[in-house]
Motif scaffolding. Structure first.
Motif, mmCIF file in Angstrom:
data_model
loop_
_atom_site.group_PDB
_atom_site.id
_atom_site.type_symbol
_atom_site.label_atom_id
_atom_site.label_comp_id
_atom_site.label_asym_id
_atom_site.label_seq_id
_atom_site.Cartn_x
_atom_site.Cartn_y
_atom_site.Cartn_z
ATOM 1 N N ASP A 119 -19.704 -13.094 -32.375
ATOM 2 C CA ASP A 119 -20.250 -12.378 -32.735
ATOM 3 C C ASP A 119 -18.683 -11.628 -31.145
ATOM 4 O OD1 ASP A 119 -22.018 -11.658 -34.296
ATOM 5 O OD2 ASP A 119 -23.852 -11.310 -32.493
ATOM 6 N N CYS A 120 -18.835 -12.277 -30.498
ATOM 7 C CA CYS A 120 -17.288 -12.329 -29.540
ATOM 8 C C CYS A 120 -16.108 -12.512 -30.494
ATOM 9 C CB CYS A 120 -17.465 -13.577 -28.585
ATOM 10 S SG CYS A 120 -18.713 -13.052 -27.338
ATOM 11 N N THR A 121 -16.033 -13.222 -31.334
ATOM 12 C CA THR A 121 -14.892 -12.728 -32.364
ATOM 13 C C THR A 121 -14.799 -11.675 -32.905
ATOM 14 O OG1 THR A 121 -14.899 -15.470 -32.183
ATOM 15 C CG2 THR A 121 -12.910 -14.499 -33.542
ATOM 16 N N SER A 122 -15.499 -11.298 -33.509
ATOM 17 C CA SER A 122 -14.859 -9.902 -34.492
ATOM 18 C C SER A 122 -15.127 -8.938 -33.936
ATOM 19 C CB SER A 122 -17.120 -9.176 -35.117
ATOM 20 O OG SER A 122 -18.139 -8.906 -33.511
ATOM 21 N N SER A 123 -14.989 -9.103 -32.493
ATOM 22 C CA SER A 123 -14.593 -7.797 -31.825
ATOM 23 C C SER A 123 -12.970 -7.698 -31.924
ATOM 24 C CB SER A 123 -14.507 -7.612 -29.969
ATOM 25 O OG SER A 123 -15.992 -8.108 -29.710
ATOM 26 N N VAL A 124 -12.119 -8.991 -31.791
ATOM 27 C CA VAL A 124 -10.904 -9.263 -32.363
ATOM 28 C C VAL A 124 -10.547 -9.500 -33.317
ATOM 29 C CG1 VAL A 124 -9.956 -9.497 -29.612
ATOM 30 C CG2 VAL A 124 -10.583 -11.204 -31.843
ATOM 31 N N THR A 125 -11.304 -8.892 -34.745
ATOM 32 C CA THR A 125 -11.331 -9.466 -36.095
ATOM 33 C C THR A 125 -11.669 -8.229 -37.162
ATOM 34 O OG1 THR A 125 -12.955 -10.962 -36.245
ATOM 35 C CG2 THR A 125 -10.795 -11.420 -36.041
ATOM 36 N N PHE A 126 -12.861 -7.959 -36.662
ATOM 37 C CA PHE A 126 -13.078 -6.663 -37.600
ATOM 38 C C PHE A 126 -12.247 -5.210 -37.571
ATOM 39 C CE2 PHE A 126 -17.387 -7.969 -38.702
ATOM 40 C CZ PHE A 126 -17.218 -9.461 -38.870
ATOM 41 N N LEU A 127 -12.174 -4.999 -36.690
ATOM 42 C CA LEU A 127 -11.006 -3.734 -36.300
ATOM 43 C C LEU A 127 -9.526 -3.302 -36.822
ATOM 44 C CD1 LEU A 127 -11.709 -0.464 -35.376
ATOM 45 C CD2 LEU A 127 -11.119 -1.167 -32.763
ATOM 46 N N PRO A 128 -9.082 -4.322 -36.375
ATOM 47 C CA PRO A 128 -7.695 -4.546 -36.670
ATOM 48 C C PRO A 128 -7.854 -4.210 -38.147
ATOM 49 C CG PRO A 128 -8.398 -6.008 -35.306
ATOM 50 C CD PRO A 128 -9.382 -5.934 -35.477
ATOM 51 N N PHE A 129 -9.227 -4.997 -39.086
ATOM 52 C CA PHE A 129 -9.222 -4.747 -40.655
ATOM 53 C C PHE A 129 -8.981 -3.353 -41.780
ATOM 54 C CE2 PHE A 129 -11.230 -4.817 -44.012
ATOM 55 C CZ PHE A 129 -10.834 -4.769 -45.205
ATOM 56 N N MET A 130 -9.780 -2.955 -40.508
ATOM 57 C CA MET A 130 -10.652 -1.199 -40.571
ATOM 58 C C MET A 130 -9.630 -0.383 -40.238
ATOM 59 S SD MET A 130 -13.674 -1.436 -41.701
ATOM 60 C CE MET A 130 -13.721 -0.238 -42.162
ATOM 61 N N MET A 131 -8.955 -0.398 -39.547
ATOM 62 C CA MET A 131 -7.208 0.002 -39.206
ATOM 63 C C MET A 131 -6.462 -0.014 -40.654
ATOM 64 S SD MET A 131 -6.089 -0.239 -35.216
ATOM 65 C CE MET A 131 -7.391 0.352 -33.976
ATOM 66 N N GLN A 132 -6.947 -0.333 -41.517
ATOM 67 C CA GLN A 132 -6.129 -0.738 -42.257
ATOM 68 C C GLN A 132 -6.401 0.586 -43.688
ATOM 69 O OE1 GLN A 132 -5.218 -4.192 -44.464
ATOM 70 N NE2 GLN A 132 -5.855 -5.251 -42.444
ATOM 71 N N LEU A 133 -7.600 0.984 -42.980
ATOM 72 C CA LEU A 133 -8.647 1.599 -44.115
ATOM 73 C C LEU A 133 -7.554 3.673 -43.409
ATOM 74 C CD1 LEU A 133 -11.211 0.482 -45.390
ATOM 75 C CD2 LEU A 133 -9.580 0.733 -46.092
ATOM 76 N N PRO A 134 -8.135 4.636 -43.834
ATOM 77 C CA PRO A 134 -7.947 6.049 -43.017
ATOM 78 C C PRO A 134 -9.128 6.254 -41.747
ATOM 79 C CG PRO A 134 -8.277 6.348 -45.849
ATOM 80 C CD PRO A 134 -8.378 4.676 -45.180
ATOM 81 N N PRO A 135 -9.062 6.707 -41.497
ATOM 82 C CA PRO A 135 -10.015 6.905 -39.263
ATOM 83 C C PRO A 135 -11.122 7.339 -40.531
ATOM 84 C CG PRO A 135 -7.549 7.753 -39.199
ATOM 85 C CD PRO A 135 -7.973 7.428 -41.060
ATOM 86 N N LYS A 136 -11.306 7.878 -41.081
ATOM 87 C CA LYS A 136 -12.561 8.727 -41.839
ATOM 88 C C LYS A 136 -13.294 7.300 -42.053
ATOM 89 C CE LYS A 136 -11.158 10.149 -46.897
ATOM 90 N NZ LYS A 136 -11.468 10.580 -47.543
ATOM 91 N N TYR A 137 -13.253 6.008 -42.518
ATOM 92 C CA TYR A 137 -13.731 5.126 -42.889
ATOM 93 C C TYR A 137 -13.748 3.937 -41.713
ATOM 94 C CZ TYR A 137 -12.609 6.552 -47.428
ATOM 95 O OH TYR A 137 -12.077 6.880 -48.966
ATOM 96 N N ILE A 138 -13.396 4.420 -40.476
ATOM 97 C CA ILE A 138 -13.383 3.902 -39.264
ATOM 98 C C ILE A 138 -14.975 4.088 -38.642
ATOM 99 C CG2 ILE A 138 -12.103 3.021 -36.872
ATOM 100 C CD1 ILE A 138 -9.513 3.262 -38.425
ATOM 101 N N THR A 139 -15.058 5.874 -38.424
ATOM 102 C CA THR A 139 -15.709 6.535 -38.776
ATOM 103 C C THR A 139 -17.359 5.926 -39.404
ATOM 104 O OG1 THR A 139 -14.909 8.313 -38.545
ATOM 105 C CG2 THR A 139 -17.024 8.593 -37.855
ATOM 106 N N THR A 140 -17.566 5.005 -40.232
ATOM 107 C CA THR A 140 -19.385 4.802 -41.409
ATOM 108 C C THR A 140 -18.466 3.248 -40.635
ATOM 109 O OG1 THR A 140 -17.822 4.436 -42.800
ATOM 110 C CG2 THR A 140 -19.214 6.592 -42.620
ATOM 111 N N TYR A 141 -17.714 3.017 -39.992
ATOM 112 C CA TYR A 141 -17.619 1.147 -39.745
ATOM 113 C C TYR A 141 -18.694 1.355 -38.550
ATOM 114 C CZ TYR A 141 -16.200 -2.904 -36.930
ATOM 115 O OH TYR A 141 -15.966 -3.693 -36.243
ATOM 116 N N PHE A 142 -17.993 1.856 -37.243
ATOM 117 C CA PHE A 142 -19.096 2.380 -36.211
ATOM 118 C C PHE A 142 -20.271 2.572 -36.155
ATOM 119 C CE2 PHE A 142 -14.617 1.407 -34.930
ATOM 120 C CZ PHE A 142 -15.080 0.507 -33.563
#
Length: 435
Positions: A119-142
């Motif tokens: 879970d701690c490592t997800s903090s520095v890996t999940f979001l950078p991957f999601m930044m490859q998608l448009p911002p509207k998908y980052i909204t649903t990620y959160f």
């Protein structure tokens, strides 16, 4: 295709912190069965801090040797580890061994370390991957990341808790009658609960696998994520923005140059980060059993489940009702600290806290924990919004402040609880308290 990517993004975010949030809401059942008993939360806080070696290692490897360890490979590895660890936890959580002459739940603590690492490592890996998608998908990620605390809380509420009742028991040798506490079983066992955590993590792994296969038209966009309020909120919770695209760095520099905050105000902002994380991630979780268990197992169960759900609710509120005033954030921090002080005072008074044995006392301790987590979570999110707009460097120091506060809080409470034993446990039925 757009709807599918939204669903997959949400399911992917579910796996970010679902394991650790699940452990916290399950603690009210485990403290009655594991040898660490009421000290178990303090062990958990220290283990989570040790697991921060995971994101540190991932960040260093990605920075120094980006060609050797790909971001996607790390995500696959940690999610697969999370699924396996949850399955192992279901079978071995109650196994104990003798360590240094004392009985300890060694298997549970070791597996918990690996879950914390995930879970701690997800903090520095999940979001950078999601930044490859448009911002509207980052909204649903959160939204999915918020569900990682909300869903385990709902499952725990459905599980119920072993209701306690006091029985008069006659001893076989002396024929003397004494009062004994009996715990009634929950609706389903912790083993089933851990299987549900494994299933949630497996859903996240499946969603990530499918996200890596969406058409390239959805990927590698260069829109500025800073314009999205939820992306701003997310960046406050860790320092993963260091992996953002070069375009984002270029666009964030003008914001940093136009900063409206003085050095004193920045010092206050970072103080809020250290203080809020120290209380919510280190100091108070270590003594939650002592503040809640004297009121009964139901009070502890509700406080653990509902306070876990308060965090994502506070994030949603911050999305729609943002407050950037430092005076207002300071006020919310004082309010949250006040509820935290009440919780700490009840822990110090254990096993005879105020209003023990009354419905008012039980309601107050549950409400105090919910508002404590909710108020300080709102502060952490909004401070992240502020620092997100100040550029990459501000977020790096935000991550340092988060870890510093959490580490100091955990390391401060561990010796007080486990070495000096300043907090006293008590039995609901046999403890006699003055009126």
């Amino acid at each position: 295709m757009g709807l599918l990517v939204h669903v997959l993004s949400c399911a992917f975010g579910l796996g970010s912190w679902v394991a650790i949030n699940g452990l916290w809401v399950e603690l009210p059942l485990m403290v009655n069965q594991l040898p660490e008993a009421w000290d178990l939360p303090s062990y958990l806080t220290v283990i989570i801090q040790l697991a921060n070696l995971g994101p540190l290692f991932a960040t260093l490897v990605q920075k120094r040797c980006p060609s050797r360890l790909k971001e996607r490979a790390i995500i696959y590895a940690i999610l697969a580890t999370g699924v396996m660890a949850c399955f192992l936890l279901a079978f071995f959580w109650a196994k104990t061994t003798v360590v240094a002459g004392s009985l300890h739940s060694t298997a549970f603590l070791i597996i918990t370390f690996f879950l914390s690492l995930v879970d701690c490592t997800s903090s520095v890996t999940f979001l950078p991957f999601m930044m490859q998608l448009p911002p509207k998908y980052i909204t649903t990620y959160f939204i999915g990341e918020g569900l990682s605390g909300f869903v385990p809380g709902l499952v725990a509420l459905g599980q119920g808790v072993g209701i306690t009742r006091c029985l008069n028991v006659t001893g076989p040798s002396d024929n003397e009658t004494h009062v004994e506490t009996q715990y009634l079983p929950p609706h389903f066992s912790p083993q089933v609960f851990f299987f549900s955590l494994a299933a949630m993590t497996a859903v996240s792994l499946t969603a990530f696998t499918l996200l890596t296969r969406v058409p390239r038209t959805f990927q590698l966009v260069t829109e500025n994520v800073a314009s999205d309020p939820v992306a701003s909120i997310s960046a406050s919770l860790d320092h993963s923005a260091r992996h953002s695209s070069a375009t984002e760095h270029t666009q964030s520099r003008p914001l940093q140059a136009k900063s409206k905050y003085s050095r004193g105000q920045f010092a206050f902002i970072y103080f809020l980060v250290v203080w809020a994380n120290g209380l919510t991630n280190g100091l108070l979780p270590s003594v939650q059993t002592y503040s809640c268990m004297p009121y009964g197992n139901i009070a502890y169960h509700l406080s653990a489940a509902l306070s876990s759900m308060a965090n994502p609710v506070a994030c949603v509120i911050a999305m729609f009702l943002p407050e950037r005033s430092l005076v207002s954030l300071g006020f919310f921090c004082v309010v949250g600290t006040g509820f935290g002080a009440y919780n700490m005072a009840m822990a110090a008074l254990s096993p005879c806290p105020l209003l023990q044995g009354t419905a008012v006392g039980e309601a107050l301790i549950v409400l105090s924990w919910v508002l404590f987590i909710g108020a300080l979570s709102y502060v952490k999110v909004m401070v992240g919004v502020i620092l997100r707009n100040e550029g990459h460097g501000a977020l790096v120091w935000c991550g340092v402040a988060v870890q510093l506060g959490s580490m100091v809080g955990a390391l401060t409470m561990f010796p007080l609880v486990n070495v000096y034993q300043l907090f006293q446990a008590g039995d609901v039925c046999s403890t006699t308290c003055p009126l």
